[in-house]
Design an enzyme around this catalytic site. Structure first.
Site, short mmCIF file in Angstrom:
data_model
loop_
_atom_site.label_atom_id
_atom_site.label_comp_id
_atom_site.label_asym_id
_atom_site.label_seq_id
_atom_site.Cartn_x
_atom_site.Cartn_y
_atom_site.Cartn_z
N ARG A 12 46.29 44.90 52.65
CA ARG A 12 47.39 45.78 52.22
C ARG A 12 47.00 46.51 50.94
NH1 ARG A 12 50.90 42.84 48.46
NH2 ARG A 12 50.08 40.74 48.18
N ASP A 48 40.84 32.76 51.24
CA ASP A 48 41.37 32.74 49.87
C ASP A 48 40.16 32.91 48.96
OD1 ASP A 48 42.15 32.04 47.29
OD2 ASP A 48 43.64 30.60 48.00
N VAL A 49 40.11 34.01 48.24
CA VAL A 49 38.88 34.32 47.49
C VAL A 49 38.59 33.31 46.38
CG1 VAL A 49 38.93 36.81 48.01
CG2 VAL A 49 40.04 35.96 45.91
N TYR A 140 45.59 39.22 32.86
CA TYR A 140 45.16 40.33 33.72
C TYR A 140 44.17 41.24 32.97
CZ TYR A 140 45.68 44.30 36.97
OH TYR A 140 45.45 45.32 37.86
N LYS A 144 40.22 41.99 33.87
CA LYS A 144 39.73 43.33 34.23
C LYS A 144 38.69 43.81 33.22
CE LYS A 144 42.26 43.76 37.92
NZ LYS A 144 41.63 43.73 39.25
#
Ligand SMILES: NC(=O)c1ccc[n+]([C@@H]2O[C@H](COP(=O)([O-])OP(=O)(O)OC[C@H]3O[C@@H](n4cnc5c(N)ncnc54)[C@H](OP(=O)(O)O)[C@@H]3O)[C@@H](O)[C@H]2O)c1
Length: 234
Positions: A12, A48-49, A140, A144
């Site tokens: 998605r 599931d990574v 997060y 990143k």
């Protein structure tokens, strides 16, 4: 083009758009999916990574179906927002595990095949927040930002082997991920976005497609913004 492409989190959002864009180009595209059903038009591997065994199996399943992965788009990502003093350490760790450690894991598994095939493309999905920082998103933003070091170090390691490693840094892109962003925060971010609008998954997919293609043969170690001008120059 008919390369074997794997997009993590390709069921998605941005990942699905990237997968479909590359399949439309003639590539053999596989996606990982964790929940629900895979898109009916793409080869899906449940994964599931954050699970190393799952990741290994996913790469093996794709190799069996289409041959070794030649283009890896490490896209799967999550947010678990809270102000730092209120953020459980587990939420910091799980965001790092999904967004950064798993990206390394897939690259580590795919690289030996790319080296053997003397060609490869790796694209990591970062975010402008890795450069700007973001209140409520220390986990997060750290994950990143970490992708930049991963991108550039791998680019050095693989530069002489016809394998490029780059990352894209989207701004606000219309997907489920930003559904919980408050109107106030959204307006504040759009005020700092030169184009004053949210981007689309297709606009990110177009840049990933370029980085994965022959036209980007001399682009490596780059962080390419797809942000309508948010965080320009960072
Ligand atoms: N939307 C934005 O504004 C924006 C901006 C900058 C960067 N990004 C980055 O773009 C990437 C895609 O985000 P999106 O906006 O498309 O978000 P999304 O619609 O929420 O999709 C996230 C995808 O990641 C997958 N995923 C998450 N955790 C996973 C895990 N442990 N194992 C396997 N798959 C997992 C999800 O799979 P399930 O369906 O199974 O949950 C889903 O396919 C992320 O890395 C995100 O940080 C997004």
């Amino acid at each position: 083009m008919s390369r074997t492409v794997l997009v993590t989190g390709g069921n998605r959002g941005i990942g699905l758009e990237i997968a479909r864009t590359m399949a439309d180009e003639g590539d053999k595209v596989a996606v990982t999916y964790r929940t629900g059903e895979p898109p009916s038009d793409l080869f899906g591997v449940r994964c599931d990574v954050t699970d190393p065994a799952d990741a290994e199996r996913a790469l093996a399943d794709v190799a069996k179906q289409y041959g070794p992965v030649q283009v890896l788009v490490a896209n799967a990502g999550i947010t678990k927002d809270a102000l730092a003093p209120l953020m459980p350490e587990d939420d910091f760790r799980s965001v790092l595990e999904t967004n950064l450690v798993a990206a390394f894991r897939f690259a580590r598994l795919a690289v030996p095949h790319m080296v053997r095939g003397r060609w490869g493309r790796i694209v990591f999905m970062s975010s402008v927040m890795g450069f700007l920082g973001s209140p409520g998103q220390v986990n997060y933003a750290a994950s990143k930002a970490g992708l930049l070091g991963l991108t550039r170090s791998l680019a050095w390691e693989l530069g002489r082997r016809r394998i490029t490693v780059n990352m894209v840094t989207p701004g606000l892109i219309e997907t489920d991920m930003i559904k919980n962003v408050s109107d106030k925060r959204r307006d504040a971010l759009l005020a700092q976005t030169a184009m004053r609008r949210v981007g689309t998954p297709a606009e990110v997919a177009a840049v990933v497609r370029f980085l994965a293609g022959d036209g980007a043969s001399y682009v490596t170690g780059a962080a390419i913004p797809v942000s309508g001008g948010l965080a320009m120059g960072q």
